[in-house]
Each structure stands twice: as C-alpha cells, then as structure tokens.
Scaffold this motif. Structure first.
Motif, PDB file in Angstrom:
ATOM      1  N   SER A 224       7.660 -13.428 -22.101  1.00  0.00           N
ATOM      2  CA  SER A 224       9.126 -13.529 -21.364  1.00  0.00           C
ATOM      3  C   SER A 224       8.692 -13.921 -19.926  1.00  0.00           C
ATOM      4  N   THR A 225       9.824 -14.633 -19.379  1.00  0.00           N
ATOM      5  CA  THR A 225       9.677 -15.087 -18.197  1.00  0.00           C
ATOM      6  C   THR A 225       9.906 -13.957 -17.098  1.00  0.00           C
ATOM      7  N   VAL A 226      10.331 -12.758 -17.667  1.00  0.00           N
ATOM      8  CA  VAL A 226      10.521 -11.435 -16.624  1.00  0.00           C
ATOM      9  C   VAL A 226       9.298 -11.267 -16.075  1.00  0.00           C
ATOM     10  N   ALA A 227       9.036 -11.192 -14.899  1.00  0.00           N
ATOM     11  CA  ALA A 227       7.796 -11.061 -14.421  1.00  0.00           C
ATOM     12  C   ALA A 227       7.361  -9.483 -14.313  1.00  0.00           C
ATOM     13  N   GLU A 228       5.978  -9.258 -14.428  1.00  0.00           N
ATOM     14  CA  GLU A 228       5.493  -7.903 -14.258  1.00  0.00           C
ATOM     15  C   GLU A 228       6.008  -7.232 -13.037  1.00  0.00           C
ATOM     16  N   PRO A 229       6.476  -5.988 -12.925  1.00  0.00           N
ATOM     17  CA  PRO A 229       6.739  -5.423 -11.580  1.00  0.00           C
ATOM     18  C   PRO A 229       6.017  -5.648 -10.418  1.00  0.00           C
ATOM     19  N   GLN A 230       6.435  -5.764  -9.153  1.00  0.00           N
ATOM     20  CA  GLN A 230       5.799  -5.797  -8.044  1.00  0.00           C
ATOM     21  C   GLN A 230       4.656  -4.870  -7.661  1.00  0.00           C
ATOM     22  N   LEU A 231       5.077  -3.839  -8.338  1.00  0.00           N
ATOM     23  CA  LEU A 231       4.376  -2.629  -7.977  1.00  0.00           C
ATOM     24  C   LEU A 231       3.025  -2.519  -9.139  1.00  0.00           C
ATOM     25  N   GLU A 232       3.059  -3.719  -9.912  1.00  0.00           N
ATOM     26  CA  GLU A 232       1.893  -3.683 -10.846  1.00  0.00           C
ATOM     27  C   GLU A 232       0.564  -4.025 -10.129  1.00  0.00           C
ATOM     28  N   ARG A 233      -0.447  -3.770 -10.820  1.00  0.00           N
ATOM     29  CA  ARG A 233      -1.820  -3.792 -10.406  1.00  0.00           C
ATOM     30  C   ARG A 233      -1.842  -5.570 -10.014  1.00  0.00           C
ATOM     31  N   VAL A 234      -2.485  -5.784  -9.056  1.00  0.00           N
ATOM     32  CA  VAL A 234      -2.889  -7.206  -8.667  1.00  0.00           C
ATOM     33  C   VAL A 234      -4.348  -7.199  -8.224  1.00  0.00           C
ATOM     34  N   PRO A 235      -4.902  -8.535  -8.201  1.00  0.00           N
ATOM     35  CA  PRO A 235      -6.353  -8.489  -7.796  1.00  0.00           C
ATOM     36  C   PRO A 235      -6.242  -8.070  -6.316  1.00  0.00           C
ATOM     37  N   GLY A 236      -7.276  -7.437  -5.965  1.00  0.00           N
ATOM     38  CA  GLY A 236      -7.482  -7.026  -4.350  1.00  0.00           C
ATOM     39  C   GLY A 236      -7.346  -5.566  -4.485  1.00  0.00           C
ATOM     40  N   PRO A 237      -7.503  -5.047  -3.101  1.00  0.00           N
ATOM     41  CA  PRO A 237      -7.546  -3.639  -2.871  1.00  0.00           C
ATOM     42  C   PRO A 237      -6.011  -3.181  -2.962  1.00  0.00           C
ATOM     43  N   SER A 238      -5.814  -1.970  -3.575  1.00  0.00           N
ATOM     44  CA  SER A 238      -4.419  -1.419  -3.897  1.00  0.00           C
ATOM     45  C   SER A 238      -4.066  -0.824  -2.461  1.00  0.00           C
ATOM     46  N   THR A 239      -2.782  -0.769  -2.266  1.00  0.00           N
ATOM     47  CA  THR A 239      -2.218  -0.063  -1.214  1.00  0.00           C
ATOM     48  C   THR A 239      -1.848   1.253  -1.512  1.00  0.00           C
ATOM     49  N   LEU A 240      -2.306   2.083  -0.516  1.00  0.00           N
ATOM     50  CA  LEU A 240      -2.492   3.969  -0.739  1.00  0.00           C
ATOM     51  C   LEU A 240      -0.898   3.943  -0.302  1.00  0.00           C
ATOM     52  N   PRO A 241      -0.382   4.823  -0.988  1.00  0.00           N
ATOM     53  CA  PRO A 241       0.989   5.481  -0.570  1.00  0.00           C
ATOM     54  C   PRO A 241       1.074   6.189   0.802  1.00  0.00           C
ATOM     55  N   ALA A 242       2.033   5.978   1.665  1.00  0.00           N
ATOM     56  CA  ALA A 242       1.850   6.275   2.880  1.00  0.00           C
ATOM     57  C   ALA A 242       2.156   7.874   2.810  1.00  0.00           C
ATOM     58  N   ALA A 243       1.794   8.618   3.853  1.00  0.00           N
ATOM     59  CA  ALA A 243       1.509   9.862   3.935  1.00  0.00           C
ATOM     60  C   ALA A 243       2.753  10.295   3.711  1.00  0.00           C
ATOM     61  N   SER A 244       4.108  10.057   4.311  1.00  0.00           N
ATOM     62  CA  SER A 244       5.283  10.496   4.040  1.00  0.00           C
ATOM     63  C   SER A 244       5.784  10.241   2.659  1.00  0.00           C
ATOM     64  N   ASP A 245       5.393   9.255   2.001  1.00  0.00           N
ATOM     65  CA  ASP A 245       5.747   8.911   0.546  1.00  0.00           C
ATOM     66  C   ASP A 245       4.989  10.278  -0.341  1.00  0.00           C
ATOM     67  N   MET A 246       3.745  10.175  -0.057  1.00  0.00           N
ATOM     68  CA  MET A 246       2.923  11.335  -0.776  1.00  0.00           C
ATOM     69  C   MET A 246       3.623  12.652  -0.471  1.00  0.00           C
ATOM     70  N   LEU A 247       4.041  13.168   0.789  1.00  0.00           N
ATOM     71  CA  LEU A 247       4.808  14.136   0.833  1.00  0.00           C
ATOM     72  C   LEU A 247       6.026  14.255  -0.079  1.00  0.00           C
ATOM     73  N   THR A 248       6.760  13.193   0.157  1.00  0.00           N
ATOM     74  CA  THR A 248       8.075  13.185  -0.671  1.00  0.00           C
ATOM     75  C   THR A 248       7.705  13.271  -2.065  1.00  0.00           C
ATOM     76  N   ILE A 249       6.906  12.724  -2.733  1.00  0.00           N
ATOM     77  CA  ILE A 249       6.541  12.843  -3.998  1.00  0.00           C
ATOM     78  C   ILE A 249       6.240  14.361  -4.429  1.00  0.00           C
ATOM     79  N   GLY A 250       5.327  15.004  -3.679  1.00  0.00           N
ATOM     80  CA  GLY A 250       4.884  16.197  -3.914  1.00  0.00           C
ATOM     81  C   GLY A 250       6.155  17.348  -3.683  1.00  0.00           C
ATOM     82  N   VAL A 251       6.938  17.014  -2.827  1.00  0.00           N
ATOM     83  CA  VAL A 251       8.171  17.948  -2.957  1.00  0.00           C
ATOM     84  C   VAL A 251       8.928  17.693  -4.075  1.00  0.00           C
TER      85      VAL A 251
END
Length: 435
Positions: free
Chosen positions: A208-235
């Motif tokens: 399909s022409t529907v692209a893989e989501p922008q959060l999908e794995r791409v070449p290069g180092p991944s972006t770690l979630p921000a500390a505030s986002d990690m706190l939100t996920i934990g809560v």
C-alpha cells in the motif's frame, strides 16, 4: 446533520483485522479449559501430547488440575508476550512485519490445535503471535493520526468496538460449534477467522501507499522519550491498572457473588449467572456507541476535547460503578441482592472504560517517541496484566473477607486510579493555560 467522523485511510481495515483476531482468541479462550478438562479427565496418557508429560512431572499436576496449569500458563505467556513483541517491532523488524508475522503465528497455532498431540506448541505459537500482533497493531493505528489531538481517540474507540464485538460473538459462534459439533470445529473456526483478519490487513497494507507511521523504526539512533513523557506513561500505566481491577473481577469473584447472592429471576424462572457476562458485553458496546455519539456532538459544538479530559470523566464513572457494588454489599450483604445493583455497576463501569481506554491508548501513542511506539503500547497492555494480577490476589480473599470490606478494597483501587487520571488532566490544563 451527521455525527460521523472521517477516519484516516487504514483505520477501518486495522479495526476489522483486530476484530477477527480477538474473535479467534476469545473463541479459543471460551472453550480451551472445557476441552482440556474433558481430554485430560478421560484417562489419556499425557505422553501422547508433545511436552505435556514433562509439564505434568514438573508441576505434579494431573487430570483437570493439569488442564488448569496449561490454561494458566497460556494466559500468562499471552500477557507477557507483548513486551517481547514490542521490542522486536521497535528495534528489529518494524510494526508492519510484526503484525504480519504475529498473525501468521496465530493462524498456524489455531490450525495446529486440530492435532491433539500439537497442543502445547500450538498454544505457544498463539501466545507469542499475539504478543507480536497486539502492541504493533495498536501503534500502527496510532501512527495513522499525524496530529497530536483528540481524533486519535476516535480511532481507538473504533478499535475497542471491534475488540468487544469479537469478544461478544466468539463464545456464541466458536463456543457453540465446539460444544455442539466438535472441539476441533471450534479450533477450525478460530483459524479461519484469524486468516480472514490477515487477508483484510494484507488487502490494505501489503504494497500500500499508506506509509509506515512516523514513529516507526528508522535508520540511525532512536529518540528517547522525554522525561515528562516517561512520567506520563508511568502514571497512566499505574492509574489504568488500578482503575481496571474491579473490571477484571467481573469474570471472577463478581460472577461468583452474582451466582450465589443475586436475585437472578424473571418471574418463576432463574436465568444463568453467565448471562451477567453476556450483559457486560452488550453494555460495553452500548457504552462505546453512546460515548462516540456524545463526543462527536460535543466536539462539533465546542471544539475538540483532549484525551486527558475524556479519561478523567471516565474515571468518575468507573468510581461511581465501584460505589454501586459497595452500596449493594453494605445494604444487602452476600445474599438477596437485587440484580439492578449489578447492572448499574456494569453500566457505569462500561461507560467509564469506554472513555478511559481509547483515550489512554491515544495518550500512550502521543507520549511515545520515535522508535518506541510499539513499546509504549506494550506498556499499556502490561498495565492491564498488572490489573489482572491485583484482581486475582483480591479474588483469593473473596470467601474470607466480609463482602463489604472486599468490595471497598476494589473501590479504593478505583479511587487511586482515578486520582492519577485526574492529576494528568489537571497537569494538561496547566500546560495549556496562558503564560
């Protein structure tokens, strides 16, 4: 005037795929214990089933007890597998391949169940396939919404409608075929449903022409979630776990209480306690439909509502539902409880979760950074697993605690979870306030 909301291309196909997958899984879940109990209580030698004799020696269980061990092991593996699947999806193979491989594993597992000797490998394939499938499928749906707004919640509302439809229809179709025709007919239906789901997915996403989501794995180092986002996920994870404890009791201690203590009668006829489970499925679908209509109209008139607001409102409903059974226990005790108390609890609980679960899944998707989308979704499923563990621990005290204390403990869990969701809502309001 219409309340219909335009969905991104691919959302409906994903929801149909998930609906078929849940239909197959819940169909198997509805007959597995019965099938194993019959198969292992007829004097069959465990050695005739691959690996089962070793499991019997390891646990010391035989007959029906061995059936319980197999079911419990399968459920536990299926609960923890999404963590493995999410890591593979985010770090190695990507979401699309994870959904495909997971679906193929589940299809193969359901098909292998028609061969009695292959029971344990088949269940292992289904559990591991489900782990590869669930988190990446949810992350894929989340990624179809490019904007960080409430529209993502609508996608997950459709997601949960598909899940509930599959869960409602599976025991009626697969369970009836298995018990009235043959166990293997039920397994074959589950395999067919899983294959149908994969075909729907491939028809839309393969090439399909529907692209893989922008959060999908791409070449290069991944972006770690921000500390505030990690706190939100934990809560979010802890809050959802606590607020879902009472919901997980519906098929456990609540059902036992309904069977022995509720007035389940229509005139002179007493209907089966299991109908309370069927009623919960109907009420869940009603709640999802009703909240969808309400929020569509509200957003059209007043602008979009943030997911945190919807989750906080749902938390109030969930606490009110828990309060209903506390009141029922306080007024009536363990016996002669009018059924309307139970139905009121189930309705309010369903309305609460219809607001909470789609919104929280959307927030998990929003909080995940590049390369961590499926992992974040696995965290959501782990929170549900934690809820089931707490619920099981409380259920073990059902006969020893007073009924009022028992349900009050559940209400406290709901209040604790609601406090977390309301805190996140309040924090989101502060972030949006003018500086």
């Amino acid at each position: 005037m219409t309340d219909r909301v335009s969905l991104p291309k691919g959302v409906r196909s994903l929801c149909v795929t998930v609906g078929f997958e849940r239909f197959a899984y819940y169909g198997l879940q509805s007959i597995l214990a019965l099938y194993l109990a019959e198969m292992l209580s007829d004097g069959r030698d465990p050695a005739s089933i691959w690996l089962l004799d070793g499991l019997s020696r390891l646990t010391g269980a035989k007959g029906v007890a061995l059936a319980s061990v197999v079911v419990g092991s399968f459920v536990s593996l299926a609960a923890i597998a999404p963590v493995i699947g999410a890591l593979l999806a985010d770090r190695l193979i990507g979401q699309h391949r994870a959904v495909t491989v997971g679906g193929l594993l589940m299809t193969s597992g359901h098909g292998l169940l028609v061969v009695d000797a292959a029971l344990l490998p088949a269940l292992g394939a289904i559990a591991l396939g489900s782990g590869l499938f669930k988190g990446p499928a949810a992350a894929r749906l989340s990624g179809l919404y490019q904007a960080r707004d409430s529209e993502r919640v609508e996608g997950f509302r459709h997601f949960y409608i598909a899940v509930n439809l599959g869960g409602l229809l599976a025991p009626l179709v697969i369970g009836t075929a298995a018990e009235r025709i043959d166990w293997h007919a039920g397994f074959a239906l589950a395999c067919t449903a899983m294959l149908a789901g994969l075909l729907v997915y491939w028809s839309h996403f393969a090439g399909s022409t529907v692209a893989e989501p922008q959060l999908e794995r791409v070449p290069g180092p991944s972006t770690l979630p921000a500390a505030s986002d990690m706190l939100t996920i934990g809560v979010l994870g802890i809050s959802v776990a606590m607020i879902c404890v009472t919901n997980f009791q519906i098929a456990n201690a609540y059902l036992l209480w309904a069977d022995t203590g509720f007035v389940l009668s229509l005139g002179q006829w007493r209907f089966p306690a299991s109908w309370m489970i069927a009623a919960d499925g109907v009420l869940s679908l009603f709640a999802l439909g009703a909240t969808r209509i309400f929020w569509a109209r509200h957003d059209r008139r007043h602008g979009s509502t943030r997911p945190a607001t919807k989750a906080a409102i749902g938390a109030v409903f969930a606490v009110a539902g828990a309060a209903c059974i506390v009141l029922a226990a306080g007024i009536h005790g363990r016996s002669d409880v009018p059924v309307y108390w139970g139905l009121a609890f189930q309705l309010l609980n369903s309305l609460g979760l219809a607001n909470i679960l789609p919104a929280v899944m959307a927030m998990f998707g929003q909080s995940s950074a590049r390369g961590f989308a499926a992992t974040a979704m696995a965290g959501f499923y782990l929170s549900l697993f934690a809820a089931s563990l707490v619920s099981t621990a409380l259920a073990s005290q059902f006969s020893t605690l007073s009924i009022l204390v028992f349900w009050s403990a559940h209400a406290l869990c709901a209040v604790f979870g609601a406090s977390g969701l309301i805190t996140i809502w309040y924090r989101s309001r502060l972030e949006r306030a003018p500086k």
